[in-house]
Design an enzyme around this catalytic site. Structure first.
Site, PDB file in Angstrom:
ATOM      1  CG  ASP A 537      -0.193  -0.204   2.524  1.00 17.43           C
ATOM      2  OD1 ASP A 537       1.055  -0.146   2.513  1.00 17.43           O
ATOM      3  OD2 ASP A 537      -0.839  -0.400   3.561  1.00 17.43           O
ATOM      4  CG  ASP A 538      -0.146   4.572  -1.810  1.00 17.42           C
ATOM      5  OD1 ASP A 538       0.740   4.092  -2.549  1.00 17.42           O
ATOM      6  OD2 ASP A 538      -1.289   4.851  -2.212  1.00 17.42           O
TER       7      ASP A 538
END
Ligand code: WTA
Length: 669
Positions: A537-538
């Site tokens: 994910d970020d």
């Protein structure tokens, strides 16, 4: 030592297998015992965990059903519960239970201060008295069951003592790492709304004094502006770094810890709490939005942290344990404050940094206290490695028995240095994969049982059932690579996100119903060993700390000359990952702007989040690569950050492909 067998490592290198030492008194000695216990933990979890839980003190035993879970948010809300109906208290189990069992004179903490020659010793009886005094003070300040308390303190014994004091009276602690900025602290206070904040006058980290009280004052101005009032700030006078006269005081709100706490009685009634009552909140970065308040409850967390501590570090009463993590992170919660004390462990608490006053400090501490179990992070290992082996070899390190690693994947080079140089080839390495959300170790070797392979976190802990999913959500079998998920509840898992159960389900359960989604990518090899690859994910993992790209972007845009920012991870030799920021300035700016602007932008991020989020690179971006619908193509930015522009992939969907040439021309400007 390597037993000669070879094992393919994911990047194509070949490293040896390291067989487990033969330790007959290990809590888990041998693969057969691990296999049998693991099998039982999945086949008969109620029996398995029930037997373990019996060893703790419960004011009231749990009722059947012993635990319940559902990871399919389409069927019903995800509502994990363990030891339903039971009552207990964590502080009682950490302290009173051990003192009553004759461990009162045992050392709980050897505290080692930032500067050489500063140290103290706290026994279990002393810690119990200290915790009771803080607990009594908190009660006198109006704190009771279920009330939130924010703790913003350095690594002094009063920090874990304050956490235990909250636990004793049923208050919910929220420890904020003392490296976070006033802005970050105020956001966390506004979310959990405590009436009491515990802090410290000032602290020295390495050579630098930092006024923690000043940061709290700034934060509370923002808190008031945000519509909440804190009634009491209890300030520990850490006068080595500042004198009382230097500390700004708000009469009626601020109270000196030493004055107020020392006059309190040294005994305090235990508040018996439900096993599913909240124990603490800990804020952590996610891929979007503000940091999330991860909530843990009492019973399962107690059993999970204590059991992993016992088996993963093969803890015996003859050991001296040192975890270098700060209590401001989950590692300091589970493996400083709770897991070790639940096992009556003797541990070292270190306030400073391992390179102050020189790069031998960590090994000096190991020899001084005869540390046998050392738990640290790959970033610290790489940093100490960079000073050369002489610093390590100056010290004996003969006491070391087991070495632990946590926070990010450990690269095989660092693993081998840790094993061969630090451990002299004698000490198994436990590479423990887990998260703030999981509360306790999930995938990890057991030192007396697991054959090690550098870079692999190896096999699941008891009761943990991992699986690997394809992007489409199909469960992959055998050797594979994909998303790491967990198939069933385990005792120490988070129960919700502070005040937002919908976000809890959306973040962890909705994407692949029936599974807990970890946010990590992994590979499973033919032996069933897990190799963690990193976040999918970020979230950027900087020195083992989670930083959301959205948070850094939000901080950059607080600077009035920044129009837009896009942040991606970059490889960093010491930190593992660094922060690479593409910044678009306000209309009309000439590129590149004067160099001072980079410094200002970096200072803004440090002020808004804290020094741990300092961008490593600022790359001017008159335009960002976006799709026609306006979505930033981070895949392309990641390639540019890692200088892999030869393999940008498909750029035909870009609204304006020319931005790439402009970006490349501005590299290093
Ligand atoms: C990463 C820290 C590989 C992972 C306890 C995870 C690891 C995130 C390891 C959680 C490890 C932690 N090997 N990666 N041994 N340990 N991670 O919440 O990406 O601060 O999702 O918890 O760190 O970070 P957190």
């Amino acid at each position: 030592m390597s037993n000669g067998a070879v094992h393919p490592e994911p990047h194509g290198h070949v490293y040896g297998h390291y067989a487990a030492p033969k330790w007959p008194d290990a809590h888990c000695s041998g693969k057969e015992q691990y296999d049998a216990m693991y099998k039982e933990s999945l086949a008969a979890p109620e029996k398995f965990w029930g037997r373990i839980a019996e060893k703790f003190y419960w004011k009231k035993k749990w009722e059947a059903p012993f635990h319940s879970y559902n990871f399919d948010s389409r069927k019903a809300p995800v509502n994990v519960q363990w030891f339903i109906g039971a009552e207990t208290n964590l502080a009682y189990n950490c302290l009173d239970r051990n003192v009553e069992a004759g461990q009162g004179d045992r050392v709980a903490f050897y505290w080692e201060g930032n500067d050489l020659g500063e140290d103290s010793t706290t026994t279990y009886s002393q810690l119990l008295a200290q915790v009771c005094q803080i607990a009594n003070y908190l009660k006198s300040a109006g704190v009771g069951r279920g009330d939130d308390v924010t703790i913003y303190m350095p690594m002094i014994p009063e920090l874990p003592a304050a956490m235990l004091a909250c636990a004793r009276i049923g208050a919910v602690h929220s420890v904020v790492f003392a490296g976070f900025s006033a802005e970050s602290l105020s956001g966390r206070i506004l979310d959990s709304k405590p009436r009491v904040v515990l802090t410290c006058s000032a602290v020295k980290r390495g050579a630098k004094p930092i006024s923690l009280k000043g940061i709290v004052d700034d934060a509370l101005v923002k808190v008031t502006a945000g519509g909440h009032e804190v009634d009491t700030v209890l300030v520990y006078d850490h006068t080595r770094a500042a004198t009382r006269a230097d500390v700004a005081f708000t009469p009626g709100r601020d109270v000196w810890w030493q004055d107020a706490v020392s006059e309190q009685p040294t005994t305090c009634e235990v508040e018996w709490m439900g096993a599913e009552d909240p124990l603490f909140k800990l804020y952590t970065s996610g891929s979007t939005g503000k940091p999330k308040g991860v909530e843990h409850t009492l019973g399962g967390y107690m059993v999970g942290t204590a059991t992993t501590f016992k088996y993963v570090f093969d803890h015996h009463l003859s050991d001296v344990y040192w975890c270098t993590a700060d209590c401001g992170w989950i590692t300091g919660h589970s493996y400083v404050a709770y897991g070790p004390l639940l096992n009556a462990a003797t541990q070292v608490l270190f306030e400073g940094v391992p390179t102050h006053p020189d790069a031998g400090r960590a090994w000096d501490i190991v020899d001084k206290y005869k540390v046998s179990l050392l738990y640290t992070a790959p970033t610290a290992i790489r940093s100490l490695q960079s000073f050369g082996p002489e610093w390590v070899k100056k010290y004996s390190r003969a006491s070391l028995r087991i070495l632990g690693s946590v926070g990010e994947p450990i690269n095989p080079e660092a693993w081998l240095w840790y094993h061969d140089v630090v451990g002299g080839g004698r000490c198994p390495i436990v590479d423990t994969w887990w998260q703030t959300e999981t509360g306790a170790h999930m995938i990890t070797p057991l030192p007396g049982a697991t054959t090690l392979v550098p870079g692999s976190a190896t096999l699941p802990f008891f009761g943990v059932e991992p699986a690997v999913l394809s992007e489409k959500g199909e469960e992959l079998q055998g050797e594979c690579e994909g998303y790491l998920v967990i198939k069933r509840a385990w005792p120490s898992g988070m129960r919700t996100l502070s005040g937002d159960h919908a976000r809890f389900e959306a973040t962890y359960f909705n994407l692949y119903p029936g599974y807990y989604f970890t946010g990590d990518g992994c590979r499973r090899d033919k032996d069933g060993y897990y190799w963690l690859i990193g976040r999918v994910d970020d979230v950027i993992n900087v020195s083992g700390h989670r930083i959301g790209t959205a948070e850094v972007e939000g901080a950059l845009t607080q600077h009035d000359r920044c129009a837009e920012a896009a942040v991606v991870p970059m490889e960093h030799p010491i930190k593992g990952q660094g922060i690479y920021a593409f910044v678009t300035l306000m209309q009309g700016t000439e590129y590149p702007p004067p160099p001072a602007l980079k410094k200002e932008l970096v200072a803004t991020v440090r002020e808004v989040i804290g020094p741990i989020a300092t961008p490593d690179v600022i790359h001017w971006a008159p335009g960002l690569p976006k799709t026609r619908s306006g979505k930033i193509m981070r895949r392309i930015l990641r390639k540019i950050a890692s200088k892999e522009e030869d393999s940008l992939g498909d750029t035909s969907t870009l609204a304006d492909p020319s931005v790439i040439q402009t970006l490349l021309a501005l590299r290093g400007k």
